[in-house]
Scaffold this motif. Structure first.
Motif, PDB file in Angstrom:
ATOM      1  N   THR A 102       6.160  15.999  -7.716  1.00 41.18           N
ATOM      2  CA  THR A 102       6.719  14.648  -7.531  1.00 41.18           C
ATOM      3  C   THR A 102       5.580  13.651  -7.306  1.00 41.18           C
ATOM      4  O   THR A 102       5.492  13.034  -6.231  1.00 41.18           O
ATOM      5  CB  THR A 102       7.694  14.614  -6.340  1.00 41.18           C
ATOM      6  OG1 THR A 102       7.015  15.103  -5.167  1.00 41.18           O
ATOM      7  CG2 THR A 102       8.923  15.462  -6.612  1.00 41.18           C
ATOM      8  N   PRO A 103       4.730  13.447  -8.288  1.00 42.85           N
ATOM      9  CA  PRO A 103       3.529  12.622  -8.062  1.00 42.85           C
ATOM     10  C   PRO A 103       3.816  11.161  -7.749  1.00 42.85           C
ATOM     11  O   PRO A 103       3.111  10.555  -6.931  1.00 42.85           O
ATOM     12  CB  PRO A 103       2.735  12.772  -9.363  1.00 42.85           C
ATOM     13  CG  PRO A 103       3.747  13.172 -10.392  1.00 42.85           C
ATOM     14  CD  PRO A 103       4.748  14.008  -9.647  1.00 42.85           C
ATOM     15  N   VAL A 104       4.813  10.563  -8.383  1.00 42.68           N
ATOM     16  CA  VAL A 104       5.105   9.143  -8.123  1.00 42.68           C
ATOM     17  C   VAL A 104       5.578   8.966  -6.682  1.00 42.68           C
ATOM     18  O   VAL A 104       5.117   8.067  -5.959  1.00 42.68           O
ATOM     19  CB  VAL A 104       6.155   8.605  -9.108  1.00 42.68           C
ATOM     20  CG1 VAL A 104       6.470   7.149  -8.810  1.00 42.68           C
ATOM     21  CG2 VAL A 104       5.670   8.761 -10.546  1.00 42.68           C
ATOM     22  N   ALA A 105       6.476   9.819  -6.242  1.00 40.15           N
ATOM     23  CA  ALA A 105       6.982   9.739  -4.874  1.00 40.15           C
ATOM     24  C   ALA A 105       5.876   9.989  -3.863  1.00 40.15           C
ATOM     25  O   ALA A 105       5.798   9.313  -2.826  1.00 40.15           O
ATOM     26  CB  ALA A 105       8.123  10.735  -4.677  1.00 40.15           C
ATOM     27  N   LEU A 106       5.009  10.937  -4.143  1.00 36.85           N
ATOM     28  CA  LEU A 106       3.918  11.243  -3.220  1.00 36.85           C
ATOM     29  C   LEU A 106       2.952  10.072  -3.110  1.00 36.85           C
ATOM     30  O   LEU A 106       2.544   9.692  -2.005  1.00 36.85           O
ATOM     31  CB  LEU A 106       3.179  12.501  -3.665  1.00 36.85           C
ATOM     32  CG  LEU A 106       1.950  12.863  -2.825  1.00 36.85           C
ATOM     33  CD1 LEU A 106       2.342  13.123  -1.371  1.00 36.85           C
ATOM     34  CD2 LEU A 106       1.234  14.079  -3.407  1.00 36.85           C
ATOM     35  N   ALA A 107       2.566   9.497  -4.237  1.00 28.57           N
ATOM     36  CA  ALA A 107       1.641   8.363  -4.218  1.00 28.57           C
ATOM     37  C   ALA A 107       2.213   7.213  -3.400  1.00 28.57           C
ATOM     38  O   ALA A 107       1.521   6.612  -2.563  1.00 28.57           O
ATOM     39  CB  ALA A 107       1.334   7.912  -5.639  1.00 28.57           C
ATOM     40  N   GLY A 108       3.487   6.902  -3.619  1.00 29.14           N
ATOM     41  CA  GLY A 108       4.109   5.813  -2.881  1.00 29.14           C
ATOM     42  C   GLY A 108       4.175   6.080  -1.394  1.00 29.14           C
ATOM     43  O   GLY A 108       3.882   5.208  -0.572  1.00 29.14           O
ATOM     44  N   SER A 109       4.554   7.297  -1.034  1.00 28.02           N
ATOM     45  CA  SER A 109       4.672   7.654   0.377  1.00 28.02           C
ATOM     46  C   SER A 109       3.329   7.565   1.085  1.00 28.02           C
ATOM     47  O   SER A 109       3.217   6.990   2.179  1.00 28.02           O
ATOM     48  CB  SER A 109       5.245   9.068   0.503  1.00 28.02           C
ATOM     49  OG  SER A 109       5.306   9.470   1.850  1.00 28.02           O
ATOM     50  N   ALA A 110       2.301   8.134   0.475  1.00 28.79           N
ATOM     51  CA  ALA A 110       0.976   8.141   1.100  1.00 28.79           C
ATOM     52  C   ALA A 110       0.410   6.731   1.212  1.00 28.79           C
ATOM     53  O   ALA A 110      -0.109   6.331   2.268  1.00 28.79           O
ATOM     54  CB  ALA A 110       0.035   9.037   0.292  1.00 28.79           C
ATOM     55  N   GLU A 111       0.511   5.947   0.139  1.00 29.27           N
ATOM     56  CA  GLU A 111      -0.120   4.631   0.161  1.00 29.27           C
ATOM     57  C   GLU A 111       0.624   3.627   1.032  1.00 29.27           C
ATOM     58  O   GLU A 111      -0.015   2.749   1.650  1.00 29.27           O
ATOM     59  CB  GLU A 111      -0.278   4.106  -1.261  1.00 29.27           C
ATOM     60  CG  GLU A 111      -1.340   4.880  -2.047  1.00 29.27           C
ATOM     61  CD  GLU A 111      -1.740   4.201  -3.332  1.00 29.27           C
ATOM     62  OE1 GLU A 111      -2.885   4.405  -3.766  1.00 29.27           O
ATOM     63  OE2 GLU A 111      -0.902   3.472  -3.916  1.00 29.27           O
ATOM     64  N   ARG A 112       1.927   3.724   1.118  1.00 32.94           N
ATOM     65  CA  ARG A 112       2.652   2.835   2.028  1.00 32.94           C
ATOM     66  C   ARG A 112       2.181   3.054   3.462  1.00 32.94           C
ATOM     67  O   ARG A 112       2.049   2.094   4.247  1.00 32.94           O
ATOM     68  CB  ARG A 112       4.171   3.057   1.916  1.00 32.94           C
ATOM     69  CG  ARG A 112       4.804   2.411   0.705  1.00 32.94           C
ATOM     70  CD  ARG A 112       6.308   2.442   0.799  1.00 32.94           C
ATOM     71  NE  ARG A 112       6.844   3.791   0.841  1.00 32.94           N
ATOM     72  CZ  ARG A 112       7.159   4.514  -0.255  1.00 32.94           C
ATOM     73  NH1 ARG A 112       6.980   3.997  -1.459  1.00 32.94           N
ATOM     74  NH2 ARG A 112       7.654   5.727  -0.144  1.00 32.94           N
ATOM     75  N   PHE A 113       1.943   4.303   3.810  1.00 36.45           N
ATOM     76  CA  PHE A 113       1.460   4.609   5.157  1.00 36.45           C
ATOM     77  C   PHE A 113       0.021   4.149   5.345  1.00 36.45           C
ATOM     78  O   PHE A 113      -0.308   3.454   6.317  1.00 36.45           O
ATOM     79  CB  PHE A 113       1.581   6.111   5.399  1.00 36.45           C
ATOM     80  CG  PHE A 113       1.080   6.548   6.751  1.00 36.45           C
ATOM     81  CD1 PHE A 113       1.833   6.336   7.894  1.00 36.45           C
ATOM     82  CD2 PHE A 113      -0.158   7.163   6.880  1.00 36.45           C
ATOM     83  CE1 PHE A 113       1.379   6.726   9.139  1.00 36.45           C
ATOM     84  CE2 PHE A 113      -0.630   7.573   8.114  1.00 36.45           C
ATOM     85  CZ  PHE A 113       0.142   7.340   9.262  1.00 36.45           C
ATOM     86  N   LEU A 114      -0.855   4.513   4.426  1.00 36.41           N
ATOM     87  CA  LEU A 114      -2.271   4.174   4.580  1.00 36.41           C
ATOM     88  C   LEU A 114      -2.514   2.666   4.586  1.00 36.41           C
ATOM     89  O   LEU A 114      -3.431   2.190   5.257  1.00 36.41           O
ATOM     90  CB  LEU A 114      -3.082   4.826   3.449  1.00 36.41           C
ATOM     91  CG  LEU A 114      -3.190   6.346   3.489  1.00 36.41           C
ATOM     92  CD1 LEU A 114      -3.865   6.864   2.220  1.00 36.41           C
ATOM     93  CD2 LEU A 114      -3.940   6.806   4.738  1.00 36.41           C
ATOM     94  N   ALA A 115      -1.694   1.918   3.868  1.00 35.30           N
ATOM     95  CA  ALA A 115      -1.874   0.464   3.798  1.00 35.30           C
ATOM     96  C   ALA A 115      -1.684  -0.212   5.147  1.00 35.30           C
ATOM     97  O   ALA A 115      -2.144  -1.330   5.360  1.00 35.30           O
ATOM     98  CB  ALA A 115      -0.896  -0.126   2.780  1.00 35.30           C
ATOM     99  N   ARG A 116      -1.030   0.454   6.078  1.00 32.84           N
ATOM    100  CA  ARG A 116      -0.803  -0.125   7.392  1.00 32.84           C
ATOM    101  C   ARG A 116      -2.022  -0.027   8.302  1.00 32.84           C
ATOM    102  O   ARG A 116      -2.074  -0.627   9.364  1.00 32.84           O
ATOM    103  CB  ARG A 116       0.390   0.583   8.068  1.00 32.84           C
ATOM    104  CG  ARG A 116       1.712   0.257   7.389  1.00 32.84           C
ATOM    105  CD  ARG A 116       2.772   1.311   7.662  1.00 32.84           C
ATOM    106  NE  ARG A 116       2.884   1.675   9.067  1.00 32.84           N
ATOM    107  CZ  ARG A 116       3.553   2.743   9.495  1.00 32.84           C
ATOM    108  NH1 ARG A 116       4.153   3.546   8.625  1.00 32.84           N
ATOM    109  NH2 ARG A 116       3.622   3.014  10.788  1.00 32.84           N
ATOM    110  N   TRP A 117      -3.018   0.738   7.870  1.00 32.26           N
ATOM    111  CA  TRP A 117      -4.158   0.988   8.740  1.00 32.26           C
ATOM    112  C   TRP A 117      -5.463   0.593   8.060  1.00 32.26           C
ATOM    113  O   TRP A 117      -6.524   0.853   8.469  1.00 32.26           O
ATOM    114  CB  TRP A 117      -4.203   2.462   9.144  1.00 32.26           C
ATOM    115  CG  TRP A 117      -2.852   2.959   9.559  1.00 32.26           C
ATOM    116  CD1 TRP A 117      -2.011   3.747   8.819  1.00 32.26           C
ATOM    117  CD2 TRP A 117      -2.159   2.676  10.780  1.00 32.26           C
ATOM    118  NE1 TRP A 117      -0.842   3.978   9.505  1.00 32.26           N
ATOM    119  CE2 TRP A 117      -0.904   3.336  10.714  1.00 32.26           C
ATOM    120  CE3 TRP A 117      -2.485   1.938  11.913  1.00 32.26           C
ATOM    121  CZ2 TRP A 117       0.021   3.269  11.742  1.00 32.26           C
ATOM    122  CZ3 TRP A 117      -1.557   1.874  12.934  1.00 32.26           C
ATOM    123  CH2 TRP A 117      -0.323   2.528  12.855  1.00 32.26           C
TER     124      TRP A 117
END
Length: 250
Positions: free
Chosen positions: A235-250
């Motif tokens: 599930t590469p699209v879902a994984l990319a979105g999940s990881a980057e939404r989190f990392l963008a907060r920090w």
């Protein structure tokens, strides 16, 4: 240490692969990453990928020290870590050694800092994988819920064989399965997200509740539907979105 670097963003993320992987194991994920916001460093351990043939003791401490040396060489003081499976243990070792340098961590089906206990049959299966490709295929099939195609399983085994030295592969198994440094990271205030697949029988949500959730007060957990242990492929699209939404907060 030459590693693939992609992206021009201010936020540097070191990408750490799993036991069967390498820096090349993330190819299905790359088209879905925001390369204007992040700079990704796709990392190889000693004996893996671009570093095949490189000597080492193949320990978590050595792998973490190499990541820190790589950050120094790139002139990066603070960075985030994205670690899959064994890479999840390596990223926590980096954090334990230099917590002030880690912005955030994302673990994809990550191995806990307490390692992973095997029973006798499990150890025979996993330790035998150093010399028996068939064992590698069985492990990959088991950890993705016995639901993916033989073509994909064969490609994963082939990637592992072509991108890891036998002794490195065997050495890292002892390193991640026998990890025992949870006391060093317990209570760590770093932001952490763990992303697990609904079809991962070993490193799924239940394991995360008994390990990461006990140690990291700033933990978020997400279960990805239709994924097992290899979300970057499944599930590469879902994984990319999940990881980057989190990392963008920090």
């Amino acid at each position: 240490m030459e590693h693939q670097r992609i992206g021009t963003g201010e936020h540097t993320v070191f990408v750490l692969s799993g036991w069967f992987g390498s820096s090349r194991a993330w190819q299905a994920l790359l088209p879905h990453l925001d390369l204007s916001a992040f700079r990704y460093v796709l990392w190889d351990y000693r004996g893996y990928g671009t570093r095949r043939g490189e000597a080492g003791d193949f320990s978590l401490a050595e792998a973490a020290a190499d990541v820190l040396a790589g950050a120094d060489a790139l002139g990066v003081d603070r960075f985030s870590l994205l670690g899959h499976s064994m890479g999840g243990a390596v990223m926590q070792r980096v954090y334990a050694d230099t917590p002030e340098r880690v912005r955030a961590m994302v673990g994809v089906s990550p191995v806990p800092a307490s390692g992973f206990p095997f029973d006798e049959a499990g150890w025979a299966l996993f330790s035998g994988a150093a010399d028996e490709p068939g064992n590698r295929r069985v492990i990959i099939d088991l950890t993705t819920g016995n639901r993916l195609t033989g073509v994909w399983l064969d490609a994963m085994v082939r990637h592992s064989l072509e991108n890891s030295d036998r002794d490195a592969f065997a050495g890292y198994l002892s390193a991640w399965s026998g990890a025992d440094f949870q006391d060093e990271i317990d209570g760590g205030t770093v932001p952490v997200k763990v992303i697990v697949g609904e079809h991962d029988p070993a490193l799924g949500a239940e394991t995360m509740r008994g390990t990461f959730a006990r140690w990291y007060p700033n933990l978020e957990t997400e279960v990805l539907a239709n994924a097992g242990h290899y979300a970057m492929d499944e599930t590469p699209v879902a994984l990319a979105g999940s990881a980057e939404r989190f990392l963008a907060r920090w």
